[in-house]
Scaffold this active site. Structure first.
Site, PDB file in Angstrom:
ATOM      1  N   THR A   1       5.101  -3.129  -0.356  1.00 18.92           N
ATOM      2  CA  THR A   1       4.138  -1.676  -0.040  1.00 18.92           C
ATOM      3  C   THR A   1       3.185  -2.552   0.858  1.00 18.92           C
ATOM      4  OG1 THR A   1       4.541  -0.878  -2.173  1.00 18.92           O
ATOM      5  CG2 THR A   1       2.454  -0.105  -0.774  1.00 18.92           C
ATOM      6  N   PRO A   2       2.908  -1.823   1.978  1.00 19.46           N
ATOM      7  CA  PRO A   2       1.952  -2.262   2.994  1.00 19.46           C
ATOM      8  C   PRO A   2       0.484  -2.161   2.493  1.00 19.46           C
ATOM      9  CG  PRO A   2       3.719  -0.839   3.717  1.00 19.46           C
ATOM     10  CD  PRO A   2       3.950  -0.604   2.586  1.00 19.46           C
ATOM     11  N   GLY A   3      -0.669  -3.119   2.864  1.00 23.72           N
ATOM     12  CA  GLY A   3      -1.735  -2.778   2.192  1.00 23.72           C
ATOM     13  C   GLY A   3      -2.757  -1.971   2.131  1.00 23.72           C
ATOM     14  N   MET A   4      -3.360  -1.763   2.042  1.00 22.59           N
ATOM     15  CA  MET A   4      -4.711  -1.518   2.694  1.00 22.59           C
ATOM     16  C   MET A   4      -5.422  -1.958   3.618  1.00 22.59           C
ATOM     17  SD  MET A   4      -5.338   2.000   0.406  1.00 22.59           S
ATOM     18  CE  MET A   4      -5.583   1.365  -1.591  1.00 22.59           C
TER      19      MET A   4
ATOM     20  N   LYS B   1      -1.294 -13.513   6.414  1.00 20.98           N
ATOM     21  CA  LYS B   1      -2.711 -11.812   6.029  1.00 20.98           C
ATOM     22  C   LYS B   1      -2.870 -12.037   7.540  1.00 20.98           C
ATOM     23  CE  LYS B   1      -2.648 -11.352   1.614  1.00 20.98           C
ATOM     24  NZ  LYS B   1      -2.409 -11.229  -0.365  1.00 20.98           N
TER      25      LYS B   1
ATOM     26  N   ASP C   1      -2.437 -20.055  -3.799  1.00 19.00           N
ATOM     27  CA  ASP C   1      -3.015 -20.452  -2.910  1.00 19.00           C
ATOM     28  C   ASP C   1      -3.094 -19.658  -1.329  1.00 19.00           C
ATOM     29  OD1 ASP C   1      -4.765 -22.789  -2.513  1.00 19.00           O
ATOM     30  OD2 ASP C   1      -3.688 -23.885  -2.004  1.00 19.00           O
TER      31      ASP C   1
END
Length: 580
Positions: free
Chosen positions: A328-331, A346, A381
């Site tokens: 699920t794409p992150g906000m 990220k 990590d």
């Protein structure tokens, strides 16, 4: 004459003088690192776990502290030549001559590269002043054997041999019963290695250096049969001022868990690191070299090796594109990966969707917080990389569009390249929400239960994940739930755990949202099940085993203990591996 230069011959070439300054600065860092590391033995002997946690943080911060000190020395003496690339190229060559025969020369090179990158604010790689070698495996050239103890095991009196093994490692704490511990080791080895035949153990070897982490000391080595060998780890605990052997690990999977990328770093007073890495790779052949360096506390070298191995792979697969990571794409973060390589990158978005209210600085502080915490095997990590350069053509069209439109403040378009100002790089795990859909019912139930255990393990070490949605957890290849999304992480002791008020009227009962005041740090554990998204069977299994997670009083009781300095023990192996 600046202090850093007083002891050098004035007749020396400037490049040689500065090369010596940098070499001495690294050796000062290395000595201070060792001083902190050596305290681990005392902390273990005195059961001073609070000071051990403070030492871990101090050692993590030491590298940047020593880099800053060295930069101040160099800036004071280089002055107008601080950014002279010709001089820095000569310094590099002189430095290389001074460290050429050292086992840990790669650590020296990384220290030097960190200095140049901060002086020149390098984007990507600057081969004119840096050490660059993406095409080599640096430990392959190390043939020096690491210091170790070796023991032949007698078929007649193996217990005596293992009693001697334990006696060869000296602690200022007595064993409760060394012979019984030795006998328990023999029984465990016979059970674990029964498939090797009768009297399976011929010899063992153990590193001279004891490894410490959290509340345990470890003797690390190998056990040999007639035709094969396997890892051999003895875990020691200090129970009320007496030593005992708590566990023996011989399965590679169990030892890999001990050296996991989701655990805090070991404190091991190694005279040299490279030869120990070579040895550890013999018992952990599937463990990337960067993770071995990192788990030994050499996080910066781990970053260097991760960069080296990833970009070597990246260059050897020129037709493969970077794509969105599954899940699920992150906000808060855009997450991408190279499908053939087990890492994710990220990148912080420019703006965050509702209900996220933090800033970019808040997100960076959360990831820094986790880096300093005791991760107890449940926090992945995350290494920050600045100014990574990728060819524009290597991004899939959908990913490139997202980066340039929704992460524009964190990237620079430089001709045919994309420069990412800051990315957090982690091992790629299967998101838990996807994993649960793919598993058979029994496996999914066990994963849901371990998800609850992960939340408990973190909580007992003063870590509250904040956003406990399944998508923010992943499953390791050993079937362990690990948390990896840190934008809402905080300390348990900073939260306010409240019972959910009962409605007093029909209107309150039918309200879409709370009819009462909710503070920014308020947490309502009773409401957790409503948003976790677990199917009914898995939710029931989680509640049956970890139902106390949904009671505010459990969290308040835990807070009280944490505030008094009582951190529950979190062993790095299951109870089934403990000795009788």
């Amino acid at each position: 004459q600046p202090i850093a230069l007083r002891r050098y011959d004035a007749a020396m070439e400037p490049a040689d003088i500065y090369a010596n300054v940098i070499r001495d600065a690294f050796e000062d860092y290395h000595a201070r690192f060792a001083d902190i590391t050596r305290r681990a033995k005392l902390r273990f002997e005195t059961r001073d776990w609070a000071s051990a946690r403070e030492d871990a943080v101090e050692r993590i911060e030491l590298y940047d502290q020593c880099i800053a000190e060295c930069m101040l020395r160099l800036q004071a003496t280089l002055q107008g030549r601080a950014h002279d690339r010709t001089l820095w190229s000569a310094i590099r060559d002189s430095y290389d001559q001074r460290i050429g025969g050292l086992i840990d020369r790669e650590l020296y090179k990384t220290f030097y590269n960190t200095l140049t990158r901060r002086f020149f604010k390098t984007n990507g790689v600057d081969a004119s002043v840096e050490f660059v070698a993406l095409d080599i495996e640096p430990t392959d050239a190390i043939t020096h054997p690491v210091a170790r103890h070796s023991y032949a095991i007698s078929d007649l009196r193996p217990t005596d041999t293992f009693a001697r093994v334990l006696g060869d490692y000296h602690f200022n704490v007595p064993y409760a019963h060394r012979t019984r511990c030795a006998a328990a080791i023999v029984v465990r080895l016979q059970d674990d290695l029964a498939h090797w035949g009768d009297n399976p153990v011929r010899s063992v070897e153990l590193l001279d250096t004891v490894f410490y982490r959290e509340r345990r000391a470890y003797l690390i080595g190998r056990v040999f049969g007639e035709h094969r060998f396997t890892p051999f780890v003895i875990a020691l605990v200090n129970h009320n001022g007496q030593l005992r052997v708590e566990a023996v690990l011989t399965a590679r999977a169990d030892v890999a868990q001990l050296f996991s990328y989701s655990r805090s770093y070991f404190h091991a007073d190694l005279a040299t690191v490279g030869d120990a890495v070579v040895f550890l790779r013999t018992i952990l052949p599937n463990k990337p070299i960067d993770e071995i360096y990192t788990v030994l506390g050499r996080a910066k070298q781990g970053k260097t090796e991760r960069f080296r191995t990833f970009f070597r792979h990246f260059a050897s697969n020129p037709n493969e594109q970077l794509v969105h990571a599954e899940g699920t794409p992150g906000m808060v973060m855009a997450v991408f990966t190279l499908p053939s390589y087990p890492l994710v990158f990220k990148v912080i978005r420019d703006t965050f969707a509702y209900p996220k209210e933090m800033t970019r600085a808040d997100v960076e502080s959360k990831y820094s917080l986790v880096f300093h915490l005791d991760r107890v095997g449940r926090l992945l990590d995350a290494q920050p990389y600045r100014f990574l350069r990728f060819p524009r053509t290597r991004f899939s069209p959908a990913l490139l569009e997202e980066l340039v439109t929704r992460c524009a403040n964190g990237i620079t378009e430089d001709g045919d390249d994309i420069i990412i100002h800051l990315s957090y790089v982690q091992r790629r795990l299967r998101p838990l929400n996807l994993y649960l859909r793919e598993q058979k019912p029994d496996s999914a139930r066990l994963a849901a239960i371990d998800y609850g255990q992960a939340i408990k393990d973190m909580a007992r070490n003063n870590i509250f994940p904040g956003d406990m949605l399944l998508k923010n957890f992943g499953m390791s290849r050993h079937g362990r739930a690990v948390f990896y999304d840190y934008d809402e992480v905080c300390l348990v002791t900073d939260c306010t755990f409240r019972d959910y008020p009962e409605a007093t009227s029909y209107e309150e009962e039918m309200s879409d949202g709370p009819w009462f005041y909710v503070g920014p740090k308020d947490v309502f554990p009773e409401r957790f099940p409503q948003f976790l998204g677990l199917p009914a069977e898995q939710a029931a299994a989680l509640k049956a085993v970890h139902g106390d997670l949904f009671r505010a009083q459990w969290w308040r009781d835990l807070q009280a203990k944490l505030r008094e300095g009582e951190y529950p023990d979190t062993p790095p192996y299951p109870d089934s591996l403990r000795l009788a």
